[in-house]
Design a protein around this motif. Structure first.
Motif, PDB file in Angstrom:
ATOM      1  N   VAL A  60      -2.167   4.618  -7.546  1.00 59.34           N
ATOM      2  CA  VAL A  60      -2.351   6.071  -7.527  1.00 59.34           C
ATOM      3  C   VAL A  60      -1.485   6.702  -6.451  1.00 59.34           C
ATOM      4  O   VAL A  60      -0.925   7.784  -6.645  1.00 59.34           O
ATOM      5  CB  VAL A  60      -3.843   6.407  -7.324  1.00 59.34           C
ATOM      6  N   ASN A  61      -1.363   6.015  -5.303  1.00 58.76           N
ATOM      7  CA  ASN A  61      -0.628   6.603  -4.184  1.00 58.76           C
ATOM      8  C   ASN A  61       0.841   6.185  -4.129  1.00 58.76           C
ATOM      9  O   ASN A  61       1.525   6.437  -3.142  1.00 58.76           O
ATOM     10  CB  ASN A  61      -1.321   6.284  -2.855  1.00 58.76           C
ATOM     11  N   VAL A  62       1.341   5.559  -5.195  1.00 57.91           N
ATOM     12  CA  VAL A  62       2.776   5.265  -5.337  1.00 57.91           C
ATOM     13  C   VAL A  62       3.184   5.729  -6.733  1.00 57.91           C
ATOM     14  O   VAL A  62       3.284   4.945  -7.672  1.00 57.91           O
ATOM     15  CB  VAL A  62       3.085   3.757  -5.142  1.00 57.91           C
ATOM     16  N   PRO A  63       3.424   7.032  -6.907  1.00 62.94           N
ATOM     17  CA  PRO A  63       3.625   7.573  -8.250  1.00 62.94           C
ATOM     18  C   PRO A  63       4.824   7.007  -8.997  1.00 62.94           C
ATOM     19  O   PRO A  63       4.864   7.033 -10.235  1.00 62.94           O
ATOM     20  CB  PRO A  63       3.825   9.077  -8.008  1.00 62.94           C
ATOM     21  N   GLY A  99       0.813  -1.205   0.000  1.00 59.97           N
ATOM     22  CA  GLY A  99       0.000   0.000   0.000  1.00 59.97           C
ATOM     23  C   GLY A  99       0.848   1.257   0.000  1.00 59.97           C
ATOM     24  O   GLY A  99       2.080   1.190  -0.034  1.00 59.97           O
ATOM     25  N   GLY A 100       0.186   2.386   0.063  1.00 61.13           N
ATOM     26  CA  GLY A 100       0.901   3.659   0.016  1.00 61.13           C
ATOM     27  C   GLY A 100       1.640   3.991   1.284  1.00 61.13           C
ATOM     28  O   GLY A 100       2.520   4.858   1.285  1.00 61.13           O
ATOM     29  N   ALA A 114       6.889   5.914  -0.788  1.00 57.92           N
ATOM     30  CA  ALA A 114       5.989   6.237  -1.894  1.00 57.92           C
ATOM     31  C   ALA A 114       6.433   7.448  -2.693  1.00 57.92           C
ATOM     32  O   ALA A 114       6.080   7.583  -3.866  1.00 57.92           O
ATOM     33  CB  ALA A 114       4.576   6.461  -1.352  1.00 57.92           C
ATOM     34  N   ALA A 115       7.187   8.335  -2.074  1.00 60.73           N
ATOM     35  CA  ALA A 115       7.621   9.541  -2.776  1.00 60.73           C
ATOM     36  C   ALA A 115       8.906   9.324  -3.574  1.00 60.73           C
ATOM     37  O   ALA A 115       9.364  10.231  -4.270  1.00 60.73           O
ATOM     38  CB  ALA A 115       7.822  10.683  -1.779  1.00 60.73           C
ATOM     39  N   GLU A 116       9.473   8.127  -3.488  1.00 63.65           N
ATOM     40  CA  GLU A 116      10.743   7.850  -4.160  1.00 63.65           C
ATOM     41  C   GLU A 116      10.511   7.127  -5.488  1.00 63.65           C
ATOM     42  O   GLU A 116       9.377   6.899  -5.905  1.00 63.65           O
ATOM     43  CB  GLU A 116      11.651   7.053  -3.225  1.00 63.65           C
ATOM     44  N   ASP A 117      11.623   6.767  -6.149  1.00 63.30           N
ATOM     45  CA  ASP A 117      11.491   6.175  -7.480  1.00 63.30           C
ATOM     46  C   ASP A 117      11.113   4.703  -7.407  1.00 63.30           C
ATOM     47  O   ASP A 117      11.023   4.107  -6.330  1.00 63.30           O
ATOM     48  CB  ASP A 117      12.792   6.364  -8.282  1.00 63.30           C
TER      49      ASP A 117
END
Length: 341
Positions: free
Chosen positions: A96-99, A23-24, A48-51
């Motif tokens: 959606v929550n793991v760009p 999950g996110g 989640a904000a990383e690559d």
């Protein structure tokens, strides 16, 4: 370190699979037996904000920790419940929550990390639905919607007593039904989605926009909003009522389309209890007005944070690559369902 595929199954390891719940917020893993018992656990925060590779590294660490357990039990397959959308037919995920993950080949990468084990992918909402229908709040119902309301809002269907994941594993993804046609833009590209209104971060965002502030030193989360609402803060309470309204509209739409008998609501936001469920039931009476939709029950999920792992294991046991035990989704206790993989 890799989890070994079983060359021959023994009594001690019969029906053992690896389950991943992605999950996110967190990536959880477990070794699970065919009764749904979580034997070994591991967990990492989701970066989640990383690559893409940073997120996959966290997944690999969870798998490695499970493999390093001193008992080193053998596993026959891997089940994954991932935040969506997922594409079970291609083995890719685009949460959606793991760009950082867009069309990410998760099945292939997990197969490599586990030494070639068969991998079954479903959306997290479908996995939780499998778990709740097997041994939770949806048990005994032939037609159910199960929802997880947390960092995002996901869901899944049981129809005619059978889990219904759809061709790609996303059926029942209620979080991206639009319930406010001119509402705020959602990261999925639409407007006014259930998730944009009812998820934990959006409950907190809306309360902050209305002037609510958490106590000093407390993070602005849905749980903090809930505490303020219980203490009588009108802005905090209004944010939960608005979330309940969005959930009710989504549930009513589902009931109208496929005649569900029960809606099971779990996830972190559901931990608010009657602060959420009270207005949710009230709002549902406003939206589910047709005779065949009006009788839908709304109940809290029973399996808590383990539901995603139990459901991911259920998906693995249901796959034709794994000899199943008799039971729901290949487990003990009821009829099997067929999952797309």
């Amino acid at each position: 370190m890799q989890i070994e595929a079983a060359a021959a199954r023994t009594a001690a390891t019969d029906g053992l699979v690896v389950a991943l719940d992605i999950g996110g917020t967190k990536i959880a893993g477990a070794l699970v037996d065919d009764r749904g018992t979580l034997l070994v656990r591991a967990q990492r925060p989701t970066p989640a904000a990383e690559d893409a590779e940073s997120v996959m590294r966290a997944v690999s660490e969870v798998i490695g920790e499970l493999a390093a357990d001193p008992r080193r039990p053998l596993a026959t397959a891997v089940g994954i419940g991932s935040a969506g959308p997922v594409d079970a037919s291609s083995g890719t995920v685009s949460p959606v929550n793991v760009p950082g993950w867009r069309d990410f080949p998760l099945v292939q990468r997990v197969r490599e990390a586990t030494g070639g084990l068969p991998v079954v992918l479903t959306g997290d909402g479908v996995a939780i639905t499998a778990a709740e229908h097997w041994q939770g709040a949806a048990r005994g119902y032939d037609n159910a919607l199960c929802m997880v309301v947390s960092t995002g809002v996901g869901g899944g269907f049981v129809l005619g007593g059978v889990l219904h994941p759809g061709p790609t594993g996303n059926a029942g993804h209620i979080g991206h039904i639009s319930v406010d046609l001119d509402g705020d833009p959602c990261p999925c590209g639409a407007r006014g989605c259930v998730e944009r209104i009812a998820s934990g971060p959006n409950i907190a965002r809306r309360a902050l926009d209305g002037g609510w502030r958490p106590p000093e030193g407390v993070e602005a989360t849905a749980a903090a909003v809930a505490e303020s609402a219980r203490a009588g803060d009108p802005v905090a309470r209004a944010s939960f009522v608005r979330a309940a309204q969005a959930l009710a509209a989504g549930i009513a739409a589902a009931a109208t389309l496929v005649e569900i008998q029960v809606a099971v609501v779990g996830g972190g936001v559901a931990g608010a209890g009657e602060l959420l469920f009270g207005p949710l039931r009230e709002q549902l009476r406003r939206y589910a007005t047709l005779s065949f939709a009006a009788g839908v029950k709304v109940v809290p999920a029973q399996l808590g944070t383990d539901a995603g792992l139990v459901g991911a294991a259920a998906a693995a046991f249901a796959a034709p690559l794994v000899p199943p035990s008799a039971g729901p989704y290949g487990l003990a206790g009821g009829p099997r369902a067929v999952l797309s993989a």
